[in-house]
Design a protein around this motif. Structure first.
Motif, PDB file in Angstrom:
ATOM      1  N   VAL A  47      11.803  -0.511 -17.117  1.00 41.80           N
ATOM      2  CA  VAL A  47      11.780   1.279 -17.643  1.00 41.80           C
ATOM      3  C   VAL A  47       9.948   2.209 -18.276  1.00 41.80           C
ATOM      4  O   VAL A  47       9.842   2.791 -16.940  1.00 41.80           O
ATOM      5  N   VAL A  48       9.148   0.836 -18.288  1.00 45.03           N
ATOM      6  CA  VAL A  48       8.406   1.282 -18.746  1.00 45.03           C
ATOM      7  C   VAL A  48       7.676   1.613 -17.650  1.00 45.03           C
ATOM      8  O   VAL A  48       6.774   2.764 -17.075  1.00 45.03           O
ATOM      9  N   PHE A  49       7.074   0.959 -16.636  1.00 50.10           N
ATOM     10  CA  PHE A  49       6.270   0.614 -15.452  1.00 50.10           C
ATOM     11  C   PHE A  49       7.105   1.567 -14.641  1.00 50.10           C
ATOM     12  O   PHE A  49       6.287   1.612 -13.468  1.00 50.10           O
ATOM     13  N   ALA A  50       8.797   2.033 -14.258  1.00 50.83           N
ATOM     14  CA  ALA A  50       9.501   3.067 -13.492  1.00 50.83           C
ATOM     15  C   ALA A  50       8.245   5.007 -14.081  1.00 50.83           C
ATOM     16  O   ALA A  50       7.796   5.317 -13.290  1.00 50.83           O
ATOM     17  N   TRP A  51       8.556   4.473 -15.051  1.00 49.24           N
ATOM     18  CA  TRP A  51       8.245   6.569 -15.260  1.00 49.24           C
ATOM     19  C   TRP A  51       6.631   6.410 -16.033  1.00 49.24           C
ATOM     20  O   TRP A  51       5.933   7.064 -16.327  1.00 49.24           O
ATOM     21  N   LEU A  52       5.238   5.406 -15.862  1.00 51.88           N
ATOM     22  CA  LEU A  52       4.333   5.306 -15.186  1.00 51.88           C
ATOM     23  C   LEU A  52       3.555   5.536 -13.838  1.00 51.88           C
ATOM     24  O   LEU A  52       2.424   5.399 -13.243  1.00 51.88           O
ATOM     25  N   SER A  53       4.608   4.620 -13.399  1.00 55.02           N
ATOM     26  CA  SER A  53       4.633   4.586 -12.087  1.00 55.02           C
ATOM     27  C   SER A  53       4.885   5.688 -10.893  1.00 55.02           C
ATOM     28  O   SER A  53       4.724   7.139 -11.607  1.00 55.02           O
ATOM     29  N   PRO A  54       3.811   5.962  -9.511  1.00 56.44           N
ATOM     30  CA  PRO A  54       4.197   6.849  -8.655  1.00 56.44           C
ATOM     31  C   PRO A  54       5.390   8.166  -9.256  1.00 56.44           C
ATOM     32  O   PRO A  54       5.860   9.080  -8.071  1.00 56.44           O
ATOM     33  N   LEU A  55       6.477   7.334  -8.735  1.00 54.98           N
ATOM     34  CA  LEU A  55       7.890   7.851  -9.080  1.00 54.98           C
ATOM     35  C   LEU A  55       8.056   9.165 -10.430  1.00 54.98           C
ATOM     36  O   LEU A  55       8.748  10.311  -9.492  1.00 54.98           O
TER      37      LEU A  55
ATOM     38  N   ARG B 114       0.855  -1.497   0.052  1.00 56.63           N
ATOM     39  CA  ARG B 114       0.106   0.148  -0.400  1.00 56.63           C
ATOM     40  C   ARG B 114       0.908   1.239  -0.521  1.00 56.63           C
ATOM     41  O   ARG B 114       0.598   2.745   0.240  1.00 56.63           O
ATOM     42  N   HIS B 115       1.813   0.843   0.416  1.00 57.65           N
ATOM     43  CA  HIS B 115       3.332   2.657  -0.002  1.00 57.65           C
ATOM     44  C   HIS B 115       3.453   2.418  -1.625  1.00 57.65           C
ATOM     45  O   HIS B 115       3.948   1.582  -1.724  1.00 57.65           O
ATOM     46  N   SER B 116       3.187   3.665  -1.823  1.00 59.10           N
ATOM     47  CA  SER B 116       3.299   3.872  -3.528  1.00 59.10           C
ATOM     48  C   SER B 116       4.852   3.216  -3.563  1.00 59.10           C
ATOM     49  O   SER B 116       5.106   2.602  -5.156  1.00 59.10           O
ATOM     50  N   ILE B 117       5.815   4.000  -2.450  1.00 68.95           N
ATOM     51  CA  ILE B 117       6.949   4.010  -3.237  1.00 68.95           C
ATOM     52  C   ILE B 117       7.730   2.762  -2.980  1.00 68.95           C
ATOM     53  O   ILE B 117       8.324   2.195  -4.252  1.00 68.95           O
ATOM     54  N   VAL B 118       7.692   2.216  -1.796  1.00 66.29           N
ATOM     55  CA  VAL B 118       7.832   1.068  -1.870  1.00 66.29           C
ATOM     56  C   VAL B 118       7.978  -0.111  -2.567  1.00 66.29           C
ATOM     57  O   VAL B 118       8.535  -0.950  -3.523  1.00 66.29           O
ATOM     58  N   ARG B 119       6.412   0.185  -2.684  1.00 69.68           N
ATOM     59  CA  ARG B 119       5.701  -0.624  -4.320  1.00 69.68           C
ATOM     60  C   ARG B 119       6.659  -0.783  -5.175  1.00 69.68           C
ATOM     61  O   ARG B 119       6.959  -1.933  -6.257  1.00 69.68           O
ATOM     62  N   THR B 120       6.621   0.526  -5.301  1.00 68.64           N
ATOM     63  CA  THR B 120       7.105   0.432  -6.926  1.00 68.64           C
ATOM     64  C   THR B 120       8.630   0.556  -7.443  1.00 68.64           C
ATOM     65  O   THR B 120       8.713  -0.319  -7.590  1.00 68.64           O
ATOM     66  N   GLN B 121       9.489   0.384  -6.444  1.00 66.95           N
ATOM     67  CA  GLN B 121      10.353   0.025  -6.532  1.00 66.95           C
ATOM     68  C   GLN B 121      11.356  -1.087  -6.269  1.00 66.95           C
ATOM     69  O   GLN B 121      11.814  -1.579  -6.385  1.00 66.95           O
ATOM     70  N   THR B 122      10.018  -1.997  -5.770  1.00 66.54           N
ATOM     71  CA  THR B 122       9.877  -3.686  -5.070  1.00 66.54           C
ATOM     72  C   THR B 122       9.832  -3.975  -6.815  1.00 66.54           C
ATOM     73  O   THR B 122      10.482  -4.996  -6.499  1.00 66.54           O
ATOM     74  N   VAL B 123       8.651  -3.708  -7.177  1.00 66.73           N
ATOM     75  CA  VAL B 123       8.659  -4.305  -8.639  1.00 66.73           C
ATOM     76  C   VAL B 123      10.320  -3.835  -9.894  1.00 66.73           C
ATOM     77  O   VAL B 123      10.389  -4.792 -10.158  1.00 66.73           O
ATOM     78  N   ILE B 124      10.487  -2.770  -9.621  1.00 67.48           N
ATOM     79  CA  ILE B 124      11.810  -2.253 -10.602  1.00 67.48           C
ATOM     80  C   ILE B 124      12.789  -3.077 -10.061  1.00 67.48           C
ATOM     81  O   ILE B 124      13.396  -3.739 -11.316  1.00 67.48           O
ATOM     82  N   GLY B 125      12.960  -3.106  -8.538  1.00 68.11           N
ATOM     83  CA  GLY B 125      13.664  -4.387  -8.128  1.00 68.11           C
ATOM     84  C   GLY B 125      13.495  -6.002  -8.940  1.00 68.11           C
ATOM     85  O   GLY B 125      14.432  -6.333  -8.914  1.00 68.11           O
ATOM     86  N   CYS B 126      12.453  -6.411  -8.628  1.00 66.58           N
ATOM     87  CA  CYS B 126      12.353  -7.687  -9.318  1.00 66.58           C
ATOM     88  C   CYS B 126      12.652  -7.583 -10.615  1.00 66.58           C
ATOM     89  O   CYS B 126      13.320  -9.079 -11.400  1.00 66.58           O
ATOM     90  N   LEU B 127      13.044  -7.292 -11.242  1.00 67.94           N
ATOM     91  CA  LEU B 127      12.456  -6.767 -12.941  1.00 67.94           C
ATOM     92  C   LEU B 127      14.313  -6.675 -13.201  1.00 67.94           C
ATOM     93  O   LEU B 127      15.099  -7.345 -14.000  1.00 67.94           O
ATOM     94  N   GLN B 128      14.841  -6.146 -12.110  1.00 63.95           N
ATOM     95  CA  GLN B 128      16.160  -6.090 -11.985  1.00 63.95           C
ATOM     96  C   GLN B 128      17.236  -6.615 -11.838  1.00 63.95           C
ATOM     97  O   GLN B 128      17.809  -7.393 -12.125  1.00 63.95           O
ATOM     98  N   SER B 129      16.728  -8.098 -11.192  1.00 67.57           N
ATOM     99  CA  SER B 129      17.435  -8.432 -10.341  1.00 67.57           C
ATOM    100  C   SER B 129      16.778  -9.896 -11.721  1.00 67.57           C
ATOM    101  O   SER B 129      18.269 -10.893 -11.692  1.00 67.57           O
TER     102      SER B 129
END
Length: 428
Positions: free
Chosen positions: A389-397, A214-229
């Motif tokens: 990259v696409v997810f990050a630029w469409l996310s709350p970040l 439910r925390h927009s920052i933590v959730r977004t960074q987690t998804v990005i981290g999964c794809l990066q990993s």
């Protein structure tokens, strides 16, 4: 340098450096060991899979446990048991009974213990240094670690040309024992509150998962981290076969092996030096948005290279931008998470990124490599970072890039809140 003047942080920092020194030796020796025993790219990928799966299996439980128990004690016990487990490989080699399944089991067990250590460590660092110094502390640890990444892999590569890889794991076993002694000597409490009472583990796990989701920052960074990993897991799983089959760098008796590991470390230290300044100047969301596309391009260029010198240059560039994205994710998550949830939220995030992304990427990379070649596997998985990259630029970040990010004890801005029905809302 001001952090290193703090005696307790210095003990913590030395513990991490000593342990990392041993782990870097294992990082070089273990894939070489399994590749030498089996000659298989898929078996080499299995080592990386075995390193990541424990986070998926035990991450949530370890995080909840670390928030309830004394974090120092958890870290010390995990280090001591890991020393024994890793020591079994050189012992089995000495008696002539070492097998590939034994190596995989040790890789799996050491990572299970690391999950519990890491869960306590995530919460211990903010409690030790305070939230205002988290970025500097993470950079100090990462920067010191990448200095070692420049030196130790090269030395390990040289040692592998002089001796078998199995005995080198004894260095890691000893490093865990030394780390346990240093962590035990830290006087500052590694949690700001009293460890929780036994019972209610499922409730604690749920609380951490709900906060993450439910925390927009933590959730977004987690998804990005999964794809990066996923990209990182595939690359590390095929690193030795890629060097061998594409660039002609042999896993034994070739000093260029240590150079390539050292290049990655050199890029990491550049990122550690730049990160505190860039995070202050740009803000962490902008760092992620700008450096994630560079990570995708650098990884793709690295995979396309066929000359080892060009590949080394691309590898160094990739290390810089890749490390920037990783440091940003860790720092943001620690800043916005309350202390009582630190271990749970950080291990849940790492479980998704490292526990899911890393082994899935390693397994996919191994399968593609077996069907084609390691170079194709690296190119294919590097391209997957483009999804991030696409997810990050469409996310709350993107929306949050122009405003300051509050710490856990501050009030979030309206843009950082999400309309979640009461009473299950967990505030940042």
């Amino acid at each position: 340098m001001s952090l290193l003047a703090d005696v307790d942080f210095r003990r913590y920092w030395l513990a991490r450096m000593v342990s990392l020194t041993g782990s870097l030796v294992t990082y070089v020796a273990l894939p070489v060991l399994i590749y030498s025993v089996t000659g298989s790219s898929l078996w080499t990928a299995f080592v990386v899979v075995a390193e990541g799966v424990p986070y998926l299996c035990f991450g949530l439980f370890a995080g909840a446990l670390a928030d309830r128990l004394d974090r120092r004690r958890v870290m010390v016990i995990a280090d001591l048991v890991n020393a024994v487990v890793l020591g079994s490989i050189p012992a089995a080699w000495a008696f002539g009974v070492l097998t590939a399944p034994h190596v995989l089991v040790v890789a799996f067990l050491t990572q299970i213990l690391f999950v519990f250590f890491d869960a306590a460590n995530f919460g211990a660092l903010p409690a030790l240094v305070g939230r205002a110094r988290i970025a500097a502390a993470n950079s100090a640890v990462h920067g010191g670690g990448t200095v070692l990444e420049i030196i130790v892999p090269g030395l390990a590569g040289v040692l592998i040309t002089l001796t078998a890889p199995a005995p080198l794991l004894l260095v890691d076993a000893v490093s865990f024992a030394v780390s346990a002694l240093l962590v035990r000597a830290i006087a500052t409490p590694l949690q700001t509150g009293v460890p929780g009472p036994p019972g209610g583990m499922l409730r604690d796990i749920r609380e951490g998962v709900v906060f993450l989701s439910r925390h927009s920052i933590v959730r977004t960074q987690t998804v990005i981290g999964c794809l990066q990993s996923m990209t990182g897991g595939a690359f590390m799983g095929q690193f030795v076969p890629w060097l061998d089959q594409t660039l002609g760098i042999r896993p034994t008796n070739d000093a260029r092996l240590g150079i390539m590991y050292g290049v990655w470390g050199a890029g990491g230290i550049v990122a550690a030096v730049l990160f505190p300044r860039l995070s202050r100047r740009l803000g962490e969301p902008r760092v992620t948005l700008w450096f994630l596309p560079l990570s995708a391009l650098a990884g793709l260029a690295c995979g396309l290279a066929t000359n080892w010198v060009v590949a080394a240059a691309m590898l160094g560039l990739w290390a810089i931008v890749y490390s920037m994205v990783v440091l940003t994710a860790i720092t943001l998550r620690q800043r916005v998470t309350p202390d009582r949830l630190q271990s749970r939220v950080n291990t849940a995030g790492r479980m998704i990124s490292f526990g899911v992304g890393w082994p899935v990427g390693a397994l996919l990379g191994g399968l593609v490599s077996e069907a084609t070649d390691p170079r194709t596997a690296i190119i294919w998985t590097a391209a997957m970072t483009g999804i991030g990259v696409v997810f990050a630029w469409l996310s709350p970040l993107r929306r949050l890039a122009g405003e300051p990010i509050p710490d856990a004890d501050e009030t979030p801005t309206p843009a950082q809140r999400e309309p979640v029905p009461a009473p299950d809302r967990i505030e940042a």
